[in-house]
Enzyme design. Structure first.
Site, short mmCIF file in Angstrom:
data_model
loop_
_atom_site.label_atom_id
_atom_site.label_comp_id
_atom_site.label_asym_id
_atom_site.label_seq_id
_atom_site.Cartn_x
_atom_site.Cartn_y
_atom_site.Cartn_z
N ARG A 1 -62.94 -2.91 20.80
CA ARG A 1 -62.18 -2.28 21.89
C ARG A 1 -62.29 -0.77 21.83
NH1 ARG A 1 -58.35 1.51 21.39
NH2 ARG A 1 -57.84 0.43 19.45
N HIS B 1 -56.74 4.30 10.21
CA HIS B 1 -57.64 4.25 11.38
C HIS B 1 -58.17 5.66 11.58
CE1 HIS B 1 -58.81 2.60 15.47
NE2 HIS B 1 -58.98 3.91 15.64
N HIS C 1 -61.10 8.50 12.73
CA HIS C 1 -62.27 8.89 13.49
C HIS C 1 -62.96 10.00 12.70
CE1 HIS C 1 -60.57 7.34 17.60
NE2 HIS C 1 -60.68 6.39 16.68
N CYS D 1 -61.54 8.10 21.10
CA CYS D 1 -60.42 8.03 22.05
C CYS D 1 -60.69 8.93 23.24
CB CYS D 1 -59.12 8.45 21.37
SG CYS D 1 -57.71 8.39 22.51
N ASN E 1 -65.73 6.38 15.53
CA ASN E 1 -64.96 5.62 14.55
C ASN E 1 -65.66 5.65 13.19
OD1 ASN E 1 -62.61 4.02 15.85
ND2 ASN E 1 -64.27 3.85 17.34
#
Length: 282
Positions: A8, A202, A204, A235, A245
């Protein structure tokens, strides 16, 4: 050790629409690899994230009878959360809670206080529907807007969210500003402060700093890693130049070097890597 693969997040910023059947084929392969969770789609306005307007259609095409992997969907408001909860196939509902007021407005069109109210209601509904909420502490390592930021602010908001009933917090670096030093400071702090809460990461990152961040998180005790194959994505609400990512193959390679048995299917993983070239461009 929990690996969360994030197609996603990899797909959402791509402008050319990826056909629904291709999305589903890719995610079906990922479901066979052995990840703990697949962050597969989102229930947000198609005007905001047009790439993911077919999340329901993708979900209908997924083969879930022969996989232990759980599905996670991202939402930006209570309406989206309620929509996601209607699907028994989805086990996790993710909500981005930013410690930056500016980014919270940009990302969910609501301020921090209003978003905290959304989280409270989402947690109550998750309990009622047998779902688990994953709350992302976005901009958890700083922000580009000049909003006040320090470690105490992150810890305070984490404490508030845990008090409200959050069981999984994912410390998120939305724009790639984390450093090994910041990770080694913040992650153990949250783990010590909230020992009953699952604390994930999470991140980046640009390719040149991925490995040092993975290492810092692992050495800080992290047992939940979000990543995306080949490091695709980022994002679209954060800034124009997307910071990708963490690359899943880098996470896997590092953890296996540390002796972690990840119980992954290498054949399905290689097939997913090959199919990714039909979906993404470097």
């Amino acid at each position: 050790m929990k690996l969360v693969e994030c197609p996603r997040d990899a797909m959402q910023g791509i402008h050319e629409f990826i056909p629904t059947a291709l999305k589903a084929s890719y995610i079906n392969l990922l479901l066979q690899v052995g990840f703990d969770t697949i962050d597969f789609g989102s229930f947000v306005s198609p005007k905001t994230i047009p790439q993911l307007r077919d999340t329901k259609e993708v979900l209908a095409r997924l083969h879930l009878s022969d996989t232990a992997t759980q599905l996670l969907a991202i939402v930006a408001n209570l309406r989206g959360a309620e929509e996601a909860m209607a699907f028994p196939e989805i086990g996790y509902i993710g909500f981005p809670f930013s410690v930056s007021e500016t980014f919270q407005q940009r990302n969910t069109n609501s301020g921090i206080k209003e978003s905290l109210n959304t989280v409270e209601q989402m947690l109550e509904r998750c309990d009622r529907h047998g779902k688990t909420a994953v709350v992302y502490l976005s901009m958890g390592f700083g922000n580009p807007y000049g909003d006040e930021y320090n470690t105490a602010i992150v810890e305070d908001w984490a404490g508030t969210l845990v008090t409200k009933g959050t069981k999984i917090l994912s410390l998120s670096d939305t724009i790639g500003v984390s450093t090994p030093e910041k990770i080694e400071e913040l992650l153990p702090l949250l783990t010590r402060s909230f020992p009953k809460t699952e604390i994930g990461i999470h991140l980046h990152s640009t390719p040149d700093s991925r490995l040092e961040k993975i290492e810092a998180a692992y050495k800080s005790g992290c047992k939940r890693f979000d990543s995306a194959l080949r490091g695709f994505g980022g994002c679209p609400m954060a800034m124009d130049d997307l910071t990708g990512n963490m690359a899943t193959e880098d996470v896997i390679a590092y953890l296996e070097q540390q002796g972690e048995n990840l119980h992954l299917n290498p054949e399905k993983w290689q097939q997913a890597m090959l199919l990714s070239s039909s979906i993404f461009t470097s």
